[in-house]
Design an enzyme around this catalytic site. Sequence first.
Site, PDB file in Angstrom:
ATOM      1  N   ARG A 252     -10.398 -31.309 -17.322  1.00 27.83           N
ATOM      2  CA  ARG A 252     -10.845 -31.263 -16.048  1.00 27.83           C
ATOM      3  C   ARG A 252     -11.383 -30.098 -15.279  1.00 27.83           C
ATOM      4  O   ARG A 252     -11.899 -29.884 -14.269  1.00 27.83           O
ATOM      5  CB  ARG A 252     -10.286 -32.267 -15.296  1.00 27.83           C
ATOM      6  CG  ARG A 252     -10.391 -33.658 -15.739  1.00 27.83           C
ATOM      7  CD  ARG A 252      -9.362 -34.789 -14.818  1.00 27.83           C
ATOM      8  NE  ARG A 252      -8.345 -34.288 -15.116  1.00 27.83           N
ATOM      9  CZ  ARG A 252      -7.441 -34.869 -16.164  1.00 27.83           C
ATOM     10  NH1 ARG A 252      -7.920 -35.683 -17.118  1.00 27.83           N
ATOM     11  NH2 ARG A 252      -6.206 -34.471 -16.174  1.00 27.83           N
TER      12      ARG A 252
ATOM     13  N   GLU B 249       6.793 -32.756 -20.536  1.00 27.56           N
ATOM     14  CA  GLU B 249       7.782 -33.594 -20.216  1.00 27.56           C
ATOM     15  C   GLU B 249       8.504 -33.911 -21.471  1.00 27.56           C
ATOM     16  O   GLU B 249       9.724 -34.136 -21.712  1.00 27.56           O
ATOM     17  CB  GLU B 249       7.390 -34.359 -19.347  1.00 27.56           C
ATOM     18  CG  GLU B 249       8.456 -35.252 -18.736  1.00 27.56           C
ATOM     19  CD  GLU B 249       8.101 -36.488 -17.735  1.00 27.56           C
ATOM     20  OE1 GLU B 249       6.826 -36.297 -17.510  1.00 27.56           O
ATOM     21  OE2 GLU B 249       8.922 -37.084 -17.395  1.00 27.56           O
TER      22      GLU B 249
HETATM   23  P1  AMP Z   1       1.149 -29.359 -15.309  1.00 24.22           P
HETATM   24  O1  AMP Z   1       1.014 -28.363 -16.437  1.00 24.22           O
HETATM   25  O2  AMP Z   1       2.247 -29.985 -15.170  1.00 24.22           O
HETATM   26  O3  AMP Z   1       0.947 -28.547 -13.947  1.00 24.22           O
HETATM   27  O4  AMP Z   1      -0.189 -30.308 -15.191  1.00 24.22           O
HETATM   28  C1  AMP Z   1      -1.377 -29.980 -14.699  1.00 24.22           C
HETATM   29  C2  AMP Z   1      -2.365 -30.451 -15.891  1.00 24.22           C
HETATM   30  O5  AMP Z   1      -1.983 -32.282 -16.081  1.00 24.22           O
HETATM   31  C3  AMP Z   1      -3.810 -30.475 -15.156  1.00 24.22           C
HETATM   32  O6  AMP Z   1      -4.776 -30.235 -16.289  1.00 24.22           O
HETATM   33  C4  AMP Z   1      -4.089 -31.880 -14.788  1.00 24.22           C
HETATM   34  O7  AMP Z   1      -5.329 -32.144 -14.839  1.00 24.22           O
HETATM   35  C5  AMP Z   1      -3.043 -32.740 -15.437  1.00 24.22           C
HETATM   36  N1  AMP Z   1      -2.345 -33.572 -14.436  1.00 24.22           N
HETATM   37  C6  AMP Z   1      -1.108 -33.418 -14.149  1.00 24.22           C
HETATM   38  N2  AMP Z   1      -0.503 -34.525 -13.425  1.00 24.22           N
HETATM   39  C7  AMP Z   1      -1.620 -35.031 -12.879  1.00 24.22           C
HETATM   40  C8  AMP Z   1      -2.149 -36.180 -11.910  1.00 24.22           C
HETATM   41  N3  AMP Z   1      -0.940 -36.544 -11.123  1.00 24.22           N
HETATM   42  N4  AMP Z   1      -3.034 -36.478 -11.541  1.00 24.22           N
HETATM   43  C9  AMP Z   1      -4.256 -36.014 -12.577  1.00 24.22           C
HETATM   44  N5  AMP Z   1      -4.000 -34.910 -13.386  1.00 24.22           N
HETATM   45  C10 AMP Z   1      -2.930 -34.320 -13.560  1.00 24.22           C
END
Ligand code: AMP
Length: 178
Positions: free
Chosen positions: A65, A102
């Site tokens: 995305r 996670e």
């Molecule tokens: P993080 O590594 O935990 O910061 O997760 C970010 C990545 O996971 C990004 O590429 C987001 O597209 C996806 N992502 C994580 N949580 C969500 C959410 N609640 N809604 C949409 N995309 C998410």
Amino acid sequence: METIQERIKSSIRDIKDFPKEGIIFKDITPILSDVSLSNDIVEEFVKSIQEKGIKIDAVACIEARGFLFGPMIAQRLSVPFIPIRKKGKLPYDTISYEYDLEYGSAVIEMHKDAVQKDWNVLIHDDLLATGGTAIAAAELIKTEGNVAGFSFLVDLTFLDGNKKLKEYSDNVLSLIKY
Ligand code: AMP
């Protein structure tokens, strides 16, 4: 008149329990059907970058995305777009970085010649959650260049990803926060 933040918030669709129970997935695809809003989003990113005076030589975007608005931002700034992809997707020689999720771990990759020495690179993705993905991208960029900043459409502030990214750059831009 509605602000751009209000327009983005009313376009984002919350999908409960996707891709697994307990997650509220922020679906940004309705924004893509709104051409005027999509244009304004690109301009808003460019405005924030210019107001902060961030010097950018390339925009590195995270699959998948991050590829929606990132290439448009790069195009608008007249700098290269660098794809950062999941393991095994890029065809040429790559450098990779493994990071914790996670449950388990993930690997992202970048072509080894994508960043030139000392380039200032903006890292872009659709959404900041815990910051793990953006940090992995920053580690890839740091092998040759500098992290000029991060840009996201959405920051889930309650997960505190923002604080972790500050160790890489003070420039953490997000258009909307929850
Ligand atoms: P993080 O590594 O935990 O910061 O997760 C970010 C990545 O996971 C990004 O590429 C987001 O597209 C996806 N992502 C994580 N949580 C969500 C959410 N609640 N809604 C949409 N995309 C998410």
